[in-house]
Design a protein around this motif. Structure first.
Motif, PDB file in Angstrom:
ATOM      1  N   ARG B  29       0.916  -1.224  -0.021  1.00 17.17           N
ATOM      2  CA  ARG B  29       0.064  -0.010   0.064  1.00 17.17           C
ATOM      3  C   ARG B  29       0.975   1.396  -0.002  1.00 17.17           C
ATOM      4  O   ARG B  29       0.581   2.262  -0.631  1.00 17.17           O
ATOM      5  CB  ARG B  29      -0.896  -0.001   1.236  1.00 17.17           C
ATOM      6  CG  ARG B  29      -1.975  -1.136   1.012  1.00 17.17           C
ATOM      7  CD  ARG B  29      -3.136  -0.754   2.097  1.00 17.17           C
ATOM      8  NE  ARG B  29      -4.285  -1.641   1.657  1.00 17.17           N
ATOM      9  CZ  ARG B  29      -5.435  -1.609   2.164  1.00 17.17           C
ATOM     10  NH1 ARG B  29      -5.448  -0.707   3.069  1.00 17.17           N
ATOM     11  NH2 ARG B  29      -6.362  -2.202   1.782  1.00 17.17           N
ATOM     12  N   GLY B  32       2.650   1.683  -3.309  1.00 13.41           N
ATOM     13  CA  GLY B  32       1.481   2.158  -4.240  1.00 13.41           C
ATOM     14  C   GLY B  32       1.184   3.522  -3.880  1.00 13.41           C
ATOM     15  O   GLY B  32       1.059   4.341  -5.288  1.00 13.41           O
ATOM     16  N   PHE B  33       1.265   4.121  -2.947  1.00 15.63           N
ATOM     17  CA  PHE B  33       1.048   5.595  -2.743  1.00 15.63           C
ATOM     18  C   PHE B  33       1.994   6.219  -3.216  1.00 15.63           C
ATOM     19  O   PHE B  33       1.795   7.336  -3.796  1.00 15.63           O
ATOM     20  CB  PHE B  33       0.852   5.833  -1.451  1.00 15.63           C
ATOM     21  CG  PHE B  33       0.636   7.301  -0.825  1.00 15.63           C
ATOM     22  CD1 PHE B  33      -0.768   7.770  -1.186  1.00 15.63           C
ATOM     23  CD2 PHE B  33       1.369   8.092  -0.469  1.00 15.63           C
ATOM     24  CE1 PHE B  33      -1.151   9.190  -0.822  1.00 15.63           C
ATOM     25  CE2 PHE B  33       1.379   9.332  -0.151  1.00 15.63           C
ATOM     26  CZ  PHE B  33      -0.109   9.774  -0.429  1.00 15.63           C
ATOM     27  N   SER B  36       1.896   6.413  -6.931  1.00 14.67           N
ATOM     28  CA  SER B  36       0.726   7.015  -7.770  1.00 14.67           C
ATOM     29  C   SER B  36       1.067   8.557  -7.333  1.00 14.67           C
ATOM     30  O   SER B  36       0.594   9.426  -8.228  1.00 14.67           O
ATOM     31  CB  SER B  36      -0.540   6.886  -6.536  1.00 14.67           C
ATOM     32  OG  SER B  36      -0.739   5.484  -6.779  1.00 14.67           O
TER      33      SER B  36
END
Lengths: 129, 146
Positions: B29, B32-33, B36
Motif C-alpha cells: 500500500r 502504491g501511494f 501514484s
C-alpha cells in the motif's frame, strides 16, 4: 435494523454488493500496468542514450507514442483504483472521504490529460529545441 | 475505529509479532501511494521535459540525475533530495511489482499455505531489493560521477 451499536446495525445486511467489480478492475489494471511497465523498461534499455534529442525522436514515433499514451492512461486508472481503497480504508470522516475521493478523481483525470497532451505535442508539433 | 472504546477490550488484539506477510501487505500500500504520487508526477515531468526541448530537459536532469560541475549549493541539495526520491520511487516500482505479482497469484486462491505464503512474501522483498540495487548501480556507473 436495530438502533444498538454500529456493528449491530449492519449485521445481517450482507455485503454492499459493489466491491467485486472494483476488485476485478484492480486486477485488470494491474495486469495492464505490468505489461506496459515491462514494455517501458525494455524499450528504454534498448535506447543508445538518454539525451533529450534521442528521447524526443523515440517518443515521436507512432509505435512508441501509442503505448506511452496507453501507459499513462492505465497507470492513472490503476492509481485511482488503488488510492480509492486506501482512502476508503483510512479516511473515516464521511465528508472528508467524499472530498478526498473527488480530488483523487480530478488528479487521475488531470494527470492523464497532461500526459497525453505532452506525448501528443511531441508527435504533432515536435519537441522544442 | 470511529467510536471510542469506553468498554474494556480484550488485549490480545494488540499483542502480535510482525511477520513478512503483514509487512508486505502494508508495504504494498505504501509503495502504491508513492508510485501514484511521486512516481506519476516524475513521469509527467519527464515527458513534459522531453517535449519542452533540450533546455527544459537539462533542468530535469539537473534535479533528478546530476546537478553537474557548476551547481549552486541549493541545486546540489535539491539534486540529492530528488535522487533520494528517485530511489524511493524505483524501490517502490519493483516492490509494488513483485508484491503485486504475489497478489495476482493469491487472487487465484493459491499460495495461502502458511510456509508458502511466508516464503513468497520474503522472496518479493529480496527480489525488490536486488532489482533496485542493480538499477541504482547501473545508473550511478553510467551517469553519475567520474
Amino acid at each position: 435494523m436495530g438502533s444498538g451499536t454500529k456493528i449491530g446495525r449492519v449485521r445481517g445486511l450482507g455485503s454492499a454488493r459493489q466491491g467485486g467489480k472494483h476488485w476485478i478492475s484492480g486486477m485488470e489494471s494491474s495486469v495492464a500496468s505490468l505489461l506496459l511497465s515491462v514494455w517501458l523498461v525494455v524499450s528504454l534499455l534498448l535506447l543508445p542514450n538518454f539525451d533529450q534529442a534521442t528521447l524526443a525522436q523515440w517518443l515521436g514515433q507512432t509505435s512508441v507514442a501509442v503505448p506511452m499514451i496507453l501507459t499513462i492512461g492505465v497507470f492513472f486508472w490503476h492509481t485511482q483504483i488503488g488510492l480509492t481503497v486506501l482512502i476508503e480504508d483510512y479516511v473515516h470522516d464521511e465528508g472528508l472521504k467524499l472530498g478526498t475521493l473527488m480530488l483523487l478523481k480530478l488528479y487521475a483525470l488531470a494527470g492523464t490529460v497532461f500526459g497525453v497532451f505532452a506525448v501528443a505535442k511531441i508527435v504533432f508539433a515536435g519537441a522544442g529545441a | 475505529m470511529g467510536q471510542k472504546a469506553s468498554r474494556p477490550l480484550s488485549p490480545h488484539l494488540l499483542i502480535y509479532r510482525w511477520s513478512p506477510q503483514m509487512a508486505i501487505s502494508i508495504v504494498h500500500r505504501v509503495t502504491g501511494f508513492i508510485l501514484s504520487t511521486a512516481g506519476m508526477l516524475v513521469l509527467l515531468w519527464w515527458l513534459a521535459a522531453i517535449g519542452g526541448g533540450a533546455e527544459s530537459y537539462a533542468i530535469f536532469k539537473t534535479y533528478v540525475v546530476n546537478a553537474g560541475e557548476g551547481a549552486t549549493a541549493l541545486e546540489t541539495a535539491s539534486n540529492w533530495f530528488f535522487r533520494l526520491a528517485a530511489i524511493a520511487v524505483l524501490y517502490s516500482f519493483f516492490q509494488h511489482l513483485f508484491s503485486g505479482l504475489r497478489h495476482l497469484v493469491l487472487d487465484t486462491g493459491a499460495g495461502y499455505e502458511l510456509n508458502a505464503n511466508r516464503t513468497w512474501a520474503i522472496a518479493a522483498f529480496i527480489a525488490a531489493f536486488f532489482a533496485t540495487a542493480l538499477v541504482v548501480l547501473f545508473v550511478a556507473s553510467r551517469f553519475i560521477g567520474a
